[in-house]
Design an enzyme around this catalytic site. Structure first.
Site, PDB file in Angstrom:
ATOM      1  N   GLY A  15       0.836  -1.200   0.000  1.00 13.47           N
ATOM      2  CA  GLY A  15       0.000   0.000   0.000  1.00 13.47           C
ATOM      3  C   GLY A  15       0.864   1.240   0.000  1.00 13.47           C
ATOM      4  CG  ASP A  59      -7.012   7.895  10.712  1.00 16.87           C
ATOM      5  OD1 ASP A  59      -8.117   8.197  10.222  1.00 16.87           O
ATOM      6  OD2 ASP A  59      -5.993   7.682  10.021  1.00 16.87           O
ATOM      7  CG  ASP A  83      -2.022   4.960   9.870  1.00 16.44           C
ATOM      8  OD1 ASP A  83      -1.292   5.731  10.530  1.00 16.44           O
ATOM      9  OD2 ASP A  83      -2.343   5.182   8.698  1.00 16.44           O
ATOM     10  CE  LYS A 124       3.298   4.453   7.657  1.00 15.21           C
ATOM     11  NZ  LYS A 124       2.328   4.793   8.738  1.00 15.21           N
ATOM     12  CB  VAL A 143       3.200  -0.538   3.643  1.00 16.65           C
ATOM     13  CG1 VAL A 143       3.387  -1.768   4.520  1.00 16.65           C
ATOM     14  CG2 VAL A 143       2.887   0.680   4.498  1.00 16.65           C
ATOM     15  N   GLY A 150       0.775   5.797   0.565  1.00 11.58           N
ATOM     16  CA  GLY A 150       0.074   6.998   0.991  1.00 11.58           C
ATOM     17  C   GLY A 150       0.787   8.226   0.461  1.00 11.58           C
ATOM     18  CG  PHE A 157       4.051  11.464   4.243  1.00 10.95           C
ATOM     19  CD1 PHE A 157       3.090  12.451   4.329  1.00 10.95           C
ATOM     20  CD2 PHE A 157       4.234  10.615   5.323  1.00 10.95           C
ATOM     21  CE1 PHE A 157       2.323  12.584   5.475  1.00 10.95           C
ATOM     22  CE2 PHE A 157       3.475  10.752   6.470  1.00 10.95           C
ATOM     23  CZ  PHE A 157       2.507  11.750   6.542  1.00 10.95           C
TER      24      PHE A 157
END
Length: 293
Positions: free
Chosen positions: A136, A255, A276, A158, A143, A138, A140
């Site tokens: 995956g 989150d 996360d 990560k 992973v 994001g 910045f």
């Protein structure tokens, strides 16, 4: 031809087969002692019923176009099965990051082929793990799946780009990064994804974590099937347990969403883990963050 950067890994599903990190451009696999790069002729394999079905040269696997293409070529008398589909005296191109290779018989699941993605360029990681497929990404961080070639343990690594963080967050980005890894590393609960080691490099921060083979709850909701009430309740209960644990430690996650709930397997009844901790915080009695998570 050989290079220092591995492009593939033959991970044995049945331990009677030898494992191999692939660095040469071409490998021949079979029983012939002198003409094969990977020889299928161990004492354990000789005693197995599958041995008589293997050819002296069973298949060839090669990396071409600077690693962009992986070609599988069956050259055996009995064929191979790739992800359950027969390949006999022909070539196919591997399209996915992982494929199951069965030799001669569909039930003889010998190898999982795993496409690799170069190196982490961190000595402590590259000495222990092979860098596999991207799990995956994001704004910045990326992973990657990581595999121990010794124990076959799977991890997730990560990789956080510090320059991108500074552009997104500002000069104080390091405070947020270190808070995330510090909070994540301080917790220990069966329904929270484990954080292992952290490696600080000049441009990147590497965080070694537990690997969740079932993907995210978001993926399961949107890409697989309609979940039953009992499945939903079981996952909800596990995340509620994780949150109760965090709140006892005065930590708010802030989150909670399906993308941050990871599933350990693809089974319907599986362990769910909260992940996360990028915006998690310690809070105290006077904090306004106690009003919501």
């Amino acid at each position: 031809m050989s290079c220092s950067i591995p492009w593939g890994y033959l991970e044995p599903i049945n331990n009677i087969y030898p494992r191999k990190i692939l660095t040469k451009s071409t490998y021949t696999i079979g029983r012939h002692l002198h003409e094969c790069d990977i020889v299928l002729d161990s004492p354990e394999l000789r005693q197995h019923e599958y041995f008589i079905h293997l050819s002296s040269k069973h298949f060839i696997i090669e990396c071409i176009n600077n690693g962009r293409s992986i070609i599988f070529h069956d050259i055996s008398r009995n064929g191979c099965y790739i992800d359950g589909e027969l390949v006999h005296q022909s070539k196919i191109s591997f399209q996915n990051s992982e494929h199951i290779i069965s030799l001669a018989l569909i039930e003889n699941r010998a190898y999982k082929f795993i496409r690799l993605s170069g190196l982490f360029n961190v000595i402590n990681l590259d000495e222990r793990y092979l860098k596999a497929n991207l799990l995956g990404s994001g704004s910045f961080a990326n992973v990657y799946k990581a595999i121990s070639s010794v124990t076959q343990t799977h991890r997730a690594v990560k990789i956080i780009n510090k320059d991108h963080c500074e552009k997104q967050i500002g000069p104080g980005f390091s405070k947020y990064l270190y808070r995330e890894v510090s909070i994540h590393g301080s917790v220990d609960h069966p329904c929270i994804l484990r954080r292992f080691e952290v490696f600080h490099e000049k441009t990147n921060l590497f965080v070694e974590m537990e690997y969740a083979g079932g993907g995210s709850l978001y993926d399961r909701i949107h890409k697989t099937y309609i979940m039953t009430d009992d499945e939903c309740k079981f996952i909800f209960y596990q995340i509620a347990c994780a949150l109760a644990y965090l709140h006892r430690l005065k930590i708010v996650h802030r989150d909670i969403k399906p993308a941050n709930v990871l599933l350990m397997t693809n089974e319907k009844e599986t362990i769910a883990k909260l992940s996360d901790f990028g915006v998690a915080k310690y809070v105290y009695a006077s904090s306004r963050y106690l009003n919501t998570t």
